[in-house]
Motif scaffolding. Structure first.
Motif, PDB file in Angstrom:
ATOM      1  N   ILE A  10      -0.990   6.679 -11.062  1.00  0.00           N
ATOM      2  CA  ILE A  10      -2.383   7.099 -11.264  1.00  0.00           C
ATOM      3  C   ILE A  10      -2.980   6.315 -12.432  1.00  0.00           C
ATOM      4  N   THR A  38       0.837  -1.191   0.000  1.00  0.00           N
ATOM      5  CA  THR A  38       0.000   0.000   0.000  1.00  0.00           C
ATOM      6  C   THR A  38       0.875   1.244   0.000  1.00  0.00           C
ATOM      7  N   ASN A  64       0.843   5.389   0.144  1.00  0.00           N
ATOM      8  CA  ASN A  64       0.095   6.606   0.448  1.00  0.00           C
ATOM      9  C   ASN A  64       0.866   7.796  -0.090  1.00  0.00           C
ATOM     10  N   TYR A 104      -3.241   1.681 -10.523  1.00  0.00           N
ATOM     11  CA  TYR A 104      -3.532   0.959  -9.292  1.00  0.00           C
ATOM     12  C   TYR A 104      -4.813   1.501  -8.685  1.00  0.00           C
ATOM     13  N   GLU A 105      -5.551   0.615  -8.051  1.00  0.00           N
ATOM     14  CA  GLU A 105      -6.773   1.023  -7.357  1.00  0.00           C
ATOM     15  C   GLU A 105      -6.420   2.043  -6.301  1.00  0.00           C
ATOM     16  N   SER A 106      -7.239   3.091  -6.197  1.00  0.00           N
ATOM     17  CA  SER A 106      -6.933   4.146  -5.234  1.00  0.00           C
ATOM     18  C   SER A 106      -8.191   4.633  -4.540  1.00  0.00           C
ATOM     19  N   LYS A 117      -9.258   8.147  -1.851  1.00  0.00           N
ATOM     20  CA  LYS A 117      -8.843   9.337  -1.112  1.00  0.00           C
ATOM     21  C   LYS A 117      -9.113   9.077   0.364  1.00  0.00           C
ATOM     22  N   TYR A 146      -3.961  10.218  -0.873  1.00  0.00           N
ATOM     23  CA  TYR A 146      -4.531   9.100  -1.616  1.00  0.00           C
ATOM     24  C   TYR A 146      -3.776   7.829  -1.281  1.00  0.00           C
ATOM     25  N   GLN A 147      -4.522   6.743  -1.219  1.00  0.00           N
ATOM     26  CA  GLN A 147      -3.944   5.438  -0.937  1.00  0.00           C
ATOM     27  C   GLN A 147      -4.081   4.583  -2.197  1.00  0.00           C
ATOM     28  N   TYR A 148      -2.952   3.993  -2.614  1.00  0.00           N
ATOM     29  CA  TYR A 148      -2.908   3.143  -3.810  1.00  0.00           C
ATOM     30  C   TYR A 148      -2.588   1.723  -3.359  1.00  0.00           C
TER      31      TYR A 148
END
Length: 70
Positions: free
Chosen positions: A61, A22, A24, A64-66, A68, A33-35
């Motif tokens: 961006i 993960t 951030n 990967y799934e992200s 906020k 935002y966390q990816y």
């Protein structure tokens, strides 16, 4: 999770959890935002990038799934 401050006009800091992959990213004006599912090599390249925002735009961006988180 260790937080690293980044010398960038848009990115304030980043942190990475190796066990969950993960990433951030805290932006100066957009929040954090966390990816999820980010490989360690992507994180390593980000923290050594000469232009972090360009690296983020090209390699993180929309790849990967992200979410906020603040």
């Amino acid at each position: 999770m260790h937080r690293s401050h980044i010398n960038s006009p848009t990115v304030h800091s980043i942190s990475y959890d190796h066990s969950t992959k993960t990433l951030n990213i805290s932006y100066h004006h957009k929040g954090t935002y966390q990816y999820m599912g980010v490989p360690n090599i992507v994180y390593q390249r980000l923290i050594t990038s000469y232009t972090p925002q360009k690296y983020i735009d090209r390699n993180i961006i929309n790849k990967y799934e992200s979410v906020k988180i603040d």
